[in-house]
Write an enzyme that holds these catalytic residues in place. Structure first.
Site, PDB file in Angstrom:
ATOM      1  N   ASP A  12     -34.987   4.702   4.862  1.00 17.13           N
ATOM      2  CA  ASP A  12     -36.145   5.206   4.132  1.00 17.13           C
ATOM      3  C   ASP A  12     -36.822   6.270   4.997  1.00 17.13           C
ATOM      4  OD1 ASP A  12     -38.427   5.621   2.708  1.00 17.13           O
ATOM      5  OD2 ASP A  12     -39.010   3.508   2.569  1.00 17.13           O
TER       6      ASP A  12
ATOM      7  N   ASP B  36     -35.181  10.328  -0.954  1.00 14.49           N
ATOM      8  CA  ASP B  36     -35.329  10.036   0.483  1.00 14.49           C
ATOM      9  C   ASP B  36     -34.985   8.595   0.857  1.00 14.49           C
ATOM     10  OD1 ASP B  36     -37.465   8.717  -0.643  1.00 14.49           O
ATOM     11  OD2 ASP B  36     -38.829   9.195   0.986  1.00 14.49           O
ATOM     12  N   GLU B  37     -34.210   7.916   0.021  1.00 12.41           N
ATOM     13  CA  GLU B  37     -33.896   6.517   0.292  1.00 12.41           C
ATOM     14  C   GLU B  37     -32.460   6.204  -0.067  1.00 12.41           C
ATOM     15  OE1 GLU B  37     -37.395   4.369  -1.665  1.00 12.41           O
ATOM     16  OE2 GLU B  37     -36.152   2.799  -0.790  1.00 12.41           O
TER      17      GLU B  37
END
Length: 401
Positions: A37, A138-139
């Site tokens: 993350d 973004d993960e």
DNA sequence: AACAAGGGTTTAG
DNA sequence: TCATCTAAACCCTTGTT
């Protein structure tokens, strides 16, 4: 109890980690999942582009275009967060909070830039295991069981290596969680936020979850939290012991038992790349509308969705519209088409029709629209859709009538 | 009973 | 006083097979 080890990974570990030729065995009992993350992603990207920003409060904004400052905060760096700025907050509120600080910077989101960085990041993460799932820009999750076997000490080293590799390549920090499934990996990643590395071994799951408020469980937000409080459920331990039938009554046949499983740290959801199920675009109108005179606002939305469908090689068989009223209530309409489409003209024509429908309802309620959007779903591959069965059923009903 | 469609809600980032 | 945007999963109701 401590969950954070401090181990360095050597070259052999990296090479071992990259071996994705190992078959995805059905060793279902013992998985090891890593969650990655990125920290305050959009704002951190901007800091990399301009390191001057690191010391200043930095707020990344989605400007709606209504007035000079109307819109919401997408994300903010930790300097701004320390002063009370949160994502989702109105930009005007963030400005007020930072009004004393002459250094503070407000930037508009630069989606293309973040997307480019994201694509490189995902390549890097993916290089550690072929069993990969991108959750958002973004993960991501990787399942490393097949790569590493059932050794959490090696997994911890690998987590550290992932962080180092991302930092080496992009100068970005991230928080990494290692656990026996996606739920625990994700909660581990959330446990220590900027630049964290948290390992939860199977025998630590219960102790980790026990004292936490239910709100910390993935999938339990403010509404569910409130409902649980009324049932006398405060901690995850309370939830894990609660009567399953009562949970089903309160949260539904599916969700109730699901929450109970989560509270016990159980999650068999596999790490896998999920197919796109829907695409949508929405805009805030310059002024609230009480009739359908904004077809021009819709045209770019239809064009954008059409472009995306085409570049994905997809067509849609369902099309819907979404309206947000002046009172911020959501209203939607949808219809299923007989034949899949992907052209901008057809998407626009169908959504315009739905909006005329919607406005005839809204007119009688004296309600106006603040935002308007288009959504497409029931996506199929452009080449081989479920054309055959469609033809079949049409023919069958024709013959039997 | 199982399934599709349509409309709304909740969550997450 | 001000309240973005995208996507998924679920709930409930209604209608069809």
């Amino acid at each position: 109890m401590r969950f954070t080890p401090n181990l360095i990974c050597n070259r052999d570990d990296i090479e071992l980690a990259k071996r994705s030729d190992v078959v995805q065995g059905k060793m279902d009992s013992q998985r090891i999942v890593i969650a990655v993350d990125l920290d305050y992603f959009f704002a951190q990207c901007e800091e990399v582009r301009n390191p001057e920003l690191k010391k200043k409060p930095l707020v990344i904004c989605v400007f709606s275009g209504r007035t000079e400052i109307s819109g919401a905060v997408s994300t903010a760096n930790y300097v701004a967060r320390k002063l009370g700025v949160r994502s989702g907050m109105p930009i005007a509120n963030a400005k007020k909070l930072l009004s004393q600080n002459k250094e503070s910077v407000f930037l508009p989101v630069d989606q293309d830039y973040y997307q480019t960085v994201s694509e490189r990041l995902m390549q890097t993460i993916r290089s550690f295991s072929a069993i990969f799932e991108q959750v958002s820009v973004d993960e991501a999750f990787i399942d490393i069981s097949a790569v590493i076997g059932n050794d959490f000490e090696v997994a911890a080293k690998l987590g550290k290596t992932v962080k180092q590799e991302i930092y080496r390549q992009e100068k970005l920090t991230c928080s990494v969680g290692v656990g026996p499934n996606k739920l625990m990996a994700k909660m581990a990643a959330d446990f220590e936020k900027p630049d964290g590395l948290t390992i939860i071994r199977p025998n630590q799951v219960k102790a980790f979850l026990k004292p936490m408020p239910v709100r910390k469980l993935l999938g339990i937000g403010p509404k569910h939290e409130q409902k649980m409080e009324q049932l006398g459920i405060g901690t995850i331990e309370d939830l894990s012991k609660f009567d399953t039938g009562a949970l089903s009554d309160a949260f539904g046949k599916n969700l109730g038992p699901h929450f109970k499983n989560l509270a016990q740290g159980l999650d068999d959801d596999p790490v896998r790349q999920r197919p796109v199920e829907q695409l949508s675009r929405i805009v805030t109108l310059k002024e609230d509308a009480d009739s359908f005179w904004f077809e021009e606002d819709l045209r770019p939305l239809a064009a954008d969705i059409s472009d995306r469908l085409i570049s994905l090689g997809l067509k849609c068989r369902a099309i819907g519209i979404v309206g947000i009223t002046s009172e911020l209530k959501t209203r939607s309409k949808a219809k299923t088409l007989t034949h899949p489409i992907n052209s901008s003209v057809l998407i626009l024509r169908n959504s315009a029709e739905l909006f005329r429908d919607l406005f005839s309802s809204l007119a009688t309620e004296h309600v106006r629209l603040r935002r308007a959007g288009i959504r497409v779903s029931v996506l199929s591959s452009e080449e081989l859709g479920e054309e055959e069965s469609e033809e079949q059923s049409t023919l069958t009903s024709f013959l039997s009538s």
